[in-house]
Design a protein around this motif. Structure first.
Motif, PDB file in Angstrom:
ATOM      1  N   SER A   1     -46.980  -5.330   9.252  1.00  0.00           N
ATOM      2  CA  SER A   1     -47.321  -4.258  10.176  1.00  0.00           C
ATOM      3  C   SER A   1     -48.708  -4.499  10.749  1.00  0.00           C
ATOM      4  CB  SER A   1     -47.279  -2.911   9.444  1.00  0.00           C
ATOM      5  OG  SER A   1     -47.708  -1.861  10.292  1.00  0.00           O
TER       6      SER A   1
ATOM      7  N   PHE B   1     -36.133  10.271  16.881  1.00  0.00           N
ATOM      8  CA  PHE B   1     -37.524  10.016  17.222  1.00  0.00           C
ATOM      9  C   PHE B   1     -37.585   8.882  18.236  1.00  0.00           C
ATOM     10  CE2 PHE B   1     -37.552  12.105  13.200  1.00  0.00           C
ATOM     11  CZ  PHE B   1     -38.732  12.830  13.135  1.00  0.00           C
TER      12      PHE B   1
ATOM     13  N   ILE C   1     -43.582  -0.919  13.213  1.00  0.00           N
ATOM     14  CA  ILE C   1     -43.911   0.461  12.852  1.00  0.00           C
ATOM     15  C   ILE C   1     -45.138   0.434  11.951  1.00  0.00           C
ATOM     16  CG2 ILE C   1     -41.614   1.464  13.100  1.00  0.00           C
ATOM     17  CD1 ILE C   1     -41.169   1.068  10.148  1.00  0.00           C
TER      18      ILE C   1
ATOM     19  N   LYS D   1     -43.855  11.249  11.633  1.00  0.00           N
ATOM     20  CA  LYS D   1     -42.837  11.705  10.671  1.00  0.00           C
ATOM     21  C   LYS D   1     -43.429  12.711   9.685  1.00  0.00           C
ATOM     22  CE  LYS D   1     -39.224   9.220  11.915  1.00  0.00           C
ATOM     23  NZ  LYS D   1     -38.710   8.063  11.217  1.00  0.00           N
TER      24      LYS D   1
ATOM     25  N   LEU E   1     -50.352   7.620  20.066  1.00  0.00           N
ATOM     26  CA  LEU E   1     -48.906   7.433  20.159  1.00  0.00           C
ATOM     27  C   LEU E   1     -48.246   8.791  20.334  1.00  0.00           C
ATOM     28  CD1 LEU E   1     -46.304   5.630  19.765  1.00  0.00           C
ATOM     29  CD2 LEU E   1     -46.442   6.252  17.339  1.00  0.00           C
TER      30      LEU E   1
ATOM     31  N   THR F   1     -42.213   6.299   7.143  1.00  0.00           N
ATOM     32  CA  THR F   1     -41.547   5.800   8.349  1.00  0.00           C
ATOM     33  C   THR F   1     -40.123   5.378   8.008  1.00  0.00           C
ATOM     34  OG1 THR F   1     -42.275   3.522   7.993  1.00  0.00           O
ATOM     35  CG2 THR F   1     -43.769   4.940   9.219  1.00  0.00           C
TER      36      THR F   1
ATOM     37  N   LYS G   1     -40.224   6.837  20.908  1.00  0.00           N
ATOM     38  CA  LYS G   1     -41.585   6.637  21.391  1.00  0.00           C
ATOM     39  C   LYS G   1     -41.655   6.944  22.884  1.00  0.00           C
ATOM     40  CE  LYS G   1     -42.954   3.206  17.969  1.00  0.00           C
ATOM     41  NZ  LYS G   1     -43.463   1.852  17.704  1.00  0.00           N
TER      42      LYS G   1
ATOM     43  N   HIS H   1     -44.479  10.825  20.738  1.00  0.00           N
ATOM     44  CA  HIS H   1     -43.045  10.724  20.458  1.00  0.00           C
ATOM     45  C   HIS H   1     -42.312  11.913  21.037  1.00  0.00           C
ATOM     46  CE1 HIS H   1     -41.597   7.729  17.297  1.00  0.00           C
ATOM     47  NE2 HIS H   1     -42.824   7.345  17.553  1.00  0.00           N
TER      48      HIS H   1
ATOM     49  N   SER I   1     -49.320   5.106  12.807  1.00  0.00           N
ATOM     50  CA  SER I   1     -49.061   6.126  13.834  1.00  0.00           C
ATOM     51  C   SER I   1     -47.644   6.687  13.722  1.00  0.00           C
ATOM     52  CB  SER I   1     -49.266   5.541  15.235  1.00  0.00           C
ATOM     53  OG  SER I   1     -50.608   5.144  15.412  1.00  0.00           O
ATOM     54  N   ASP I   2     -46.667   5.811  13.480  1.00  0.00           N
ATOM     55  CA  ASP I   2     -45.277   6.268  13.325  1.00  0.00           C
ATOM     56  C   ASP I   2     -45.149   7.152  12.093  1.00  0.00           C
ATOM     57  OD1 ASP I   2     -43.705   4.307  15.357  1.00  0.00           O
ATOM     58  OD2 ASP I   2     -45.291   3.204  14.334  1.00  0.00           O
TER      59      ASP I   2
END
Length: 295
Positions: free
Chosen positions: A203, A33, A280, A288, A19, A126, A35, A21, A283-284
């Motif tokens: 998730s 942020f 989310i 962060k 991923l 996140t 993607k 960003h 990876s998200d």
């Protein structure tokens, strides 16, 4: 304005993801942020790790090749910082550390093995808290191939978190005993003794796909009743029909059923009627975590 590019690599039990960003920085403004891209490669490490205890030569080669490709993609995209995390499949494989060293030597990518506790902490970094309403409690469930992380939030703060070896790939390979389900049930019911009402935040790729199938708008929750009906419908189809009629990828068409069972079981035991799907996950959280570590 400054645009920075960060990347997260999630080496899971069912697939490997890259991923990227774009992080937009402006003076006196909060960083944004956005993607940029997501690449998913279906290397099912868990099928090796959980059944025979080590990752096969074929999948080891595939992981190395995938990491080489990810390194090239990050270089071309101008990624300035990345973090690669591996979860239960790599952690439990006898040759996991050997493969990590090989990836470092051949693809120049450092991989960090993380446990369920750290995974939950990364996910908590996140935007989950922005989705939570004041005065309400939530059970966050991140379903993976090897394990599922369960985190109770009260007043926007983590109350308790626990990882169970209850993953979709394990379930497909009949590697989850009744005792694991009972331990999860007892744990959830024990937490609910001090919580009046809870909603679930889901998730993982499977719940994201279920939300897409439902046709609901972004931000609109799934009902537990709809999920139960969908579970029965999916079970009525063969593996081939789930691919041909529903358009599911081959590596999604099998794991989506055990994933749905995990969500339904948790909803039943905690009495949740809604499942929010913010799309989310780990990876998200990695993005962060990377960004704010520099601050």
């Amino acid at each position: 304005m400054k645009v920075r590019k960060y990347a997260a690599i999630d080496i899971g039990s069912n697939a490997v993801r890259l991923l990227t960003h774009n992080i937009i920085e402006e003076k006196n403004k909060k960083a944004q942020f956005r993607k940029s891209s997501l690449v998913r490669v279906p290397v099912r490490l868990g099928e090796d790790s959980f059944t025979v205890g080590e990752i096969s030569d074929r999948n080891a080669d595939r992981i190395v090749d995938t990491m080489k490709a990810f390194k090239l993609l990050m270089d071309v995209a101008g990624v300035e910082k990345y973090m690669a995390c591996a979860t239960s499949a790599m952690r439990e494989a006898n040759n996991g550390l050997e493969i990590i060293k090989r990836v470092k030597d051949e693809a120049a990518i450092d991989i960090e093995l993380i446990d369920g506790k750290k995974e939950a902490a990364i996910i908590a970094s996140t935007d989950l808290k922005q989705l939570m309403q004041d005065g309400k409690s939530y059970l966050y469930i991140d379903v993976g191939g090897g394990s599922t992380e369960f985190t109770f939030f009260t007043e926007g703060k983590i109350k308790v978190s626990k990882s169970f070896k209850l993953g979709t790939v394990r379930l497909l390979n009949n590697m989850v005993g009744e005792s694991t389900w009972l331990k999860l049930q007892e744990w959830i019911k024990d937490q609910m003794k001090t919580i009046d009402e809870v909603s679930i935040i889901g998730s993982g790729g499977n719940i994201n796909k279920l939300h897409k199938i439902s046709g609901r708008k972004e931000g609109e929750a799934l009902s537990a009743l709809w999920l139960k009906a969908q579970y029965n419908f999916l079970n009525s189809l063969t593996y081939e029909e789930r691919i041909s009629e529903l358009g599911l990828n081959p590596d999604r068409a099998d794991v989506i059923i055990p994933a749905t069972k995990i969500f339904l079981s948790a909803a039943k035991w905690c009495g949740a009627k809604k499942i929010h799907v913010p799309k989310i996950g780990l990876s998200d959280g990695i993005i962060k975590t990377l960004y704010y570590a520099d601050k």
